[in-house]
Design a protein around this motif. Structure first.
Motif, PDB file in Angstrom:
ATOM      1  N   UNK A   1       0.843  -1.188   0.000  1.00  0.00           N
ATOM      2  CA  UNK A   1       0.000   0.000   0.000  1.00  0.00           C
ATOM      3  C   UNK A   1       0.888   1.251   0.000  1.00  0.00           C
ATOM      4  N   UNK A   2       0.613   2.138  -0.901  1.00  0.00           N
ATOM      5  CA  UNK A   2       1.388   3.367  -1.033  1.00  0.00           C
ATOM      6  C   UNK A   2       0.771   4.465  -0.172  1.00  0.00           C
ATOM      7  N   UNK A   3       1.616   5.168   0.564  1.00  0.00           N
ATOM      8  CA  UNK A   3       1.126   6.265   1.402  1.00  0.00           C
ATOM      9  C   UNK A   3       0.897   7.508   0.544  1.00  0.00           C
ATOM     10  N   UNK A   4       0.184   8.441   1.091  1.00  0.00           N
ATOM     11  CA  UNK A   4      -0.048   9.707   0.381  1.00  0.00           C
ATOM     12  C   UNK A   4       1.289  10.403   0.127  1.00  0.00           C
ATOM     13  N   UNK A   5       2.189  10.349   1.102  1.00  0.00           N
ATOM     14  CA  UNK A   5       3.512  10.960   0.920  1.00  0.00           C
ATOM     15  C   UNK A   5       4.256  10.330  -0.240  1.00  0.00           C
ATOM     16  N   UNK A   6       4.212   9.004  -0.332  1.00  0.00           N
ATOM     17  CA  UNK A   6       4.874   8.309  -1.442  1.00  0.00           C
ATOM     18  C   UNK A   6       4.229   8.661  -2.769  1.00  0.00           C
ATOM     19  N   UNK A   7       2.911   8.724  -2.801  1.00  0.00           N
ATOM     20  CA  UNK A   7       2.205   9.078  -4.036  1.00  0.00           C
ATOM     21  C   UNK A   7       2.574  10.487  -4.477  1.00  0.00           C
ATOM     22  N   UNK A   8       2.660  11.401  -3.524  1.00  0.00           N
ATOM     23  CA  UNK A   8       3.034  12.780  -3.833  1.00  0.00           C
ATOM     24  C   UNK A   8       4.455  12.827  -4.399  1.00  0.00           C
ATOM     25  N   UNK A   9       5.389  12.174  -3.730  1.00  0.00           N
ATOM     26  CA  UNK A   9       6.781  12.146  -4.181  1.00  0.00           C
ATOM     27  C   UNK A   9       6.878  11.522  -5.577  1.00  0.00           C
ATOM     28  N   UNK A  10       6.132  10.445  -5.810  1.00  0.00           N
ATOM     29  CA  UNK A  10       6.132   9.801  -7.127  1.00  0.00           C
ATOM     30  C   UNK A  10       5.588  10.731  -8.202  1.00  0.00           C
ATOM     31  N   UNK A  11       4.580  11.517  -7.867  1.00  0.00           N
ATOM     32  CA  UNK A  11       4.010  12.468  -8.832  1.00  0.00           C
ATOM     33  C   UNK A  11       5.042  13.535  -9.194  1.00  0.00           C
ATOM     34  N   UNK A  12       5.745  14.040  -8.199  1.00  0.00           N
ATOM     35  CA  UNK A  12       6.782  15.041  -8.443  1.00  0.00           C
ATOM     36  C   UNK A  12       7.891  14.444  -9.309  1.00  0.00           C
ATOM     37  N   UNK A  13       8.362  13.262  -8.948  1.00  0.00           N
ATOM     38  CA  UNK A  13       9.441  12.614  -9.703  1.00  0.00           C
ATOM     39  C   UNK A  13       9.012  12.318 -11.138  1.00  0.00           C
ATOM     40  N   UNK A  33      11.634  27.258  -3.050  1.00  0.00           N
ATOM     41  CA  UNK A  33      12.632  26.534  -2.258  1.00  0.00           C
ATOM     42  C   UNK A  33      13.398  25.596  -3.174  1.00  0.00           C
ATOM     43  N   UNK A  34      14.618  25.979  -3.535  1.00  0.00           N
ATOM     44  CA  UNK A  34      15.390  25.166  -4.476  1.00  0.00           C
ATOM     45  C   UNK A  34      15.761  23.800  -3.900  1.00  0.00           C
ATOM     46  N   UNK A  35      15.704  23.633  -2.593  1.00  0.00           N
ATOM     47  CA  UNK A  35      16.030  22.348  -1.957  1.00  0.00           C
ATOM     48  C   UNK A  35      14.792  21.485  -1.721  1.00  0.00           C
ATOM     49  N   UNK A  36      13.641  21.923  -2.204  1.00  0.00           N
ATOM     50  CA  UNK A  36      12.391  21.216  -1.924  1.00  0.00           C
ATOM     51  C   UNK A  36      12.438  19.743  -2.336  1.00  0.00           C
ATOM     52  N   UNK A  37      12.842  19.457  -3.566  1.00  0.00           N
ATOM     53  CA  UNK A  37      12.858  18.070  -4.054  1.00  0.00           C
ATOM     54  C   UNK A  37      13.903  17.258  -3.300  1.00  0.00           C
ATOM     55  N   UNK A  38      15.054  17.835  -3.049  1.00  0.00           N
ATOM     56  CA  UNK A  38      16.078  17.137  -2.273  1.00  0.00           C
ATOM     57  C   UNK A  38      15.529  16.749  -0.900  1.00  0.00           C
ATOM     58  N   UNK A  40      12.377  16.323  -0.126  1.00  0.00           N
ATOM     59  CA  UNK A  40      11.389  15.254  -0.332  1.00  0.00           C
ATOM     60  C   UNK A  40      12.089  13.910  -0.449  1.00  0.00           C
ATOM     61  N   UNK A  41      13.140  13.882  -1.220  1.00  0.00           N
ATOM     62  CA  UNK A  41      13.894  12.640  -1.421  1.00  0.00           C
ATOM     63  C   UNK A  41      14.515  12.145  -0.121  1.00  0.00           C
ATOM     64  N   UNK A  42      14.758  13.041   0.794  1.00  0.00           N
ATOM     65  CA  UNK A  42      15.321  12.679   2.100  1.00  0.00           C
ATOM     66  C   UNK A  42      14.244  12.345   3.128  1.00  0.00           C
ATOM     67  N   UNK A  43      12.973  12.381   2.707  1.00  0.00           N
ATOM     68  CA  UNK A  43      11.892  11.986   3.602  1.00  0.00           C
ATOM     69  C   UNK A  43      11.034  13.104   4.153  1.00  0.00           C
ATOM     70  N   UNK A  44      11.281  14.333   3.727  1.00  0.00           N
ATOM     71  CA  UNK A  44      10.471  15.459   4.200  1.00  0.00           C
ATOM     72  C   UNK A  44       9.024  15.273   3.774  1.00  0.00           C
ATOM     73  N   UNK A  45       8.117  15.590   4.670  1.00  0.00           N
ATOM     74  CA  UNK A  45       6.689  15.585   4.357  1.00  0.00           C
ATOM     75  C   UNK A  45       6.211  17.035   4.337  1.00  0.00           C
ATOM     76  N   UNK A  46       5.788  17.518   3.185  1.00  0.00           N
ATOM     77  CA  UNK A  46       5.340  18.909   3.113  1.00  0.00           C
ATOM     78  C   UNK A  46       3.994  19.087   3.811  1.00  0.00           C
ATOM     79  N   UNK A  47       3.696  20.316   4.173  1.00  0.00           N
ATOM     80  CA  UNK A  47       2.365  20.610   4.708  1.00  0.00           C
ATOM     81  C   UNK A  47       1.351  20.425   3.589  1.00  0.00           C
ATOM     82  N   UNK A  48       0.086  20.324   3.954  1.00  0.00           N
ATOM     83  CA  UNK A  48      -0.962  20.198   2.934  1.00  0.00           C
ATOM     84  C   UNK A  48      -0.995  21.427   2.035  1.00  0.00           C
TER      85      UNK A  48
END
Length: 75
Positions: A1-13, A33-38, A40-48
């Motif tokens: 089962x994919x989490x919402x965070x994983x789905x979001x990261x996959x959409x960005x990627x 934020x130029x470091x936003x994707x980095x 995310x890749x390190x496990x950051x969960x953005x606010x809604x």
């Protein structure tokens, strides 16, 4: 089962891969934020609110592909 965070990261990627957007440029344009994707890749969960901004940015770019320069390289 994919989490919402994983789905979001996959959409960005998937967007980065499909458009050739550099990760730093994507973060800068989408949320200022130029470091936003980095982060995310390190496990950051953005606010809604941030996730909504990013998804709106992706939707806007996908609606007008001419705004996604083919010369951008994935980071």
């Amino acid at each position: 089962m994919s989490t919402i965070s994983n789905q979001f990261r996959e959409r960005v990627e998937a967007f980065l891969k499909a458009t050739g957007f550099r990760a730093t440029e994507f973060g800068r344009q989408a949320v200022g934020d130029s470091a936003f994707v980095l982060n995310l890749r390190r496990g950051r969960s953005p606010t809604l609110a941030t996730a909504d901004k990013v998804l709106a940015f992706i939707d806007e770019m996908e609606a007008d592909p001419s705004r996604c320069s083919p010369n951008r390289k994935a980071a």
